[in-house]
Design a protein around this motif. Sequence first.
Motif, mmCIF file in Angstrom:
data_model
loop_
_atom_site.group_PDB
_atom_site.id
_atom_site.type_symbol
_atom_site.label_atom_id
_atom_site.label_comp_id
_atom_site.label_asym_id
_atom_site.label_seq_id
_atom_site.Cartn_x
_atom_site.Cartn_y
_atom_site.Cartn_z
ATOM 1 N N CYS A 1 0.893 -1.225 0.116
ATOM 2 C CA CYS A 1 -0.047 0.067 -0.098
ATOM 3 C C CYS A 1 0.836 1.302 0.010
ATOM 4 N N LYS A 2 0.812 2.049 -1.259
ATOM 5 C CA LYS A 2 1.627 3.294 -1.390
ATOM 6 C C LYS A 2 0.748 4.431 -0.355
ATOM 7 N N ASN A 3 1.525 5.479 -0.100
ATOM 8 C CA ASN A 3 1.140 6.575 0.499
ATOM 9 C C ASN A 3 0.307 6.116 1.729
ATOM 10 N N ALA A 4 0.885 5.231 2.285
ATOM 11 C CA ALA A 4 0.369 4.683 3.620
ATOM 12 C C ALA A 4 0.399 5.867 4.795
ATOM 13 N N ARG B 1 2.579 -11.845 8.056
ATOM 14 C CA ARG B 1 3.441 -10.820 8.751
ATOM 15 C C ARG B 1 2.939 -9.525 7.949
ATOM 16 N N SER B 2 3.459 -8.493 8.606
ATOM 17 C CA SER B 2 3.079 -7.095 7.712
ATOM 18 C C SER B 2 3.971 -5.988 8.494
ATOM 19 N N VAL B 3 4.428 -4.981 7.866
ATOM 20 C CA VAL B 3 5.283 -4.046 8.429
ATOM 21 C C VAL B 3 4.843 -2.728 7.681
ATOM 22 N N PHE B 4 5.201 -1.704 8.359
ATOM 23 C CA PHE B 4 5.189 -0.456 7.858
ATOM 24 C C PHE B 4 6.636 0.188 7.905
ATOM 25 N N LEU B 5 6.796 0.810 6.592
ATOM 26 C CA LEU B 5 8.144 1.319 6.269
ATOM 27 C C LEU B 5 8.263 2.892 5.904
ATOM 28 N N PRO B 6 9.005 3.560 6.577
ATOM 29 C CA PRO B 6 8.801 5.160 6.320
ATOM 30 C C PRO B 6 9.450 5.546 4.969
ATOM 31 N N VAL B 7 9.127 4.795 3.841
ATOM 32 C CA VAL B 7 9.908 5.038 2.544
ATOM 33 C C VAL B 7 8.961 5.822 1.815
ATOM 34 N N GLY B 8 9.524 6.865 1.363
ATOM 35 C CA GLY B 8 8.627 7.703 0.418
ATOM 36 C C GLY B 8 7.479 8.515 1.288
ATOM 37 N N LYS B 9 6.085 8.178 0.824
ATOM 38 C CA LYS B 9 5.050 8.542 1.862
ATOM 39 C C LYS B 9 4.691 7.357 2.590
ATOM 40 N N GLY B 10 5.417 6.614 2.923
ATOM 41 C CA GLY B 10 4.922 5.435 3.622
ATOM 42 C C GLY B 10 4.432 4.301 2.832
ATOM 43 N N LEU B 11 4.941 3.100 3.253
ATOM 44 C CA LEU B 11 4.654 1.869 2.529
ATOM 45 C C LEU B 11 4.040 1.051 3.604
ATOM 46 N N ASP B 12 2.873 0.445 3.451
ATOM 47 C CA ASP B 12 2.268 -0.664 4.269
ATOM 48 C C ASP B 12 2.497 -1.922 3.677
#
Length: 218
Positions: free
Chosen positions: A142-145, A166-177
């Motif tokens: 999910c982009k722009n998360a 498993r899931s993770v949120f990454l502070p890359v760009g505007k957020g990747l879920d």
Amino acid sequence: MKLIWSPEIAAKAFMDTVKSCELFEGSSAAELISAMAAGWNAKLIVETWSRGSVTTTSIGLSVASMHTCGRHVCIAADEDSKAEYVVALAKAGMAPEVIVGQPEEVVKGMVIDFLVVDSWKNNLGKIIKEAKFGQRGAVVVCKNAAVVVDSRLGGFFDGGSRRVARSVFLPVGKGLDIAHVAAWESGSGSGSGSSMRKKSRWIRRIDKESGEEYVIRK
């Protein structure tokens, strides 16, 4: 059978995406997403795209599909979006398949291995509800998360016939879920009301330091 990670293919896709996106001033999100799609050997890669959006992620997905010998499909919001997308990808020497329509309708006829959705411009809940994922499992990005509040992917799978391993949120760009949809379990049945699912429940835990989300069965 489950998705099997290949670090070698992931690295190759990452580097090729770096080279392909140089003219676009690079994009860490595009390179990461490309590496994931290639590393998981995704055979059907699907993304949503609307007019005015960046195309670096799309370039990365096309690169990944070349490494996996897979199919890269873009679901465009309308004909204007399709025209803009085709021109932009052509400049990078790529020509993925483009389908115009509502994502939640288009995905009904697909068995997806890797799905990229823009949470800012799409109805994420409807798309997840209608999407069909491969028996080996799948990856949903999910982009722009970070822009959309309360749009964590794990919540859209609660009560469904497929679960998030498993899931993770990454502070890359505007957020990747990012969520890894578990492989289809033998004997699980085709719906969410099977006896196996009635006898167990899933508990979600989030690591406060890394932001990584784990789902365990009890």
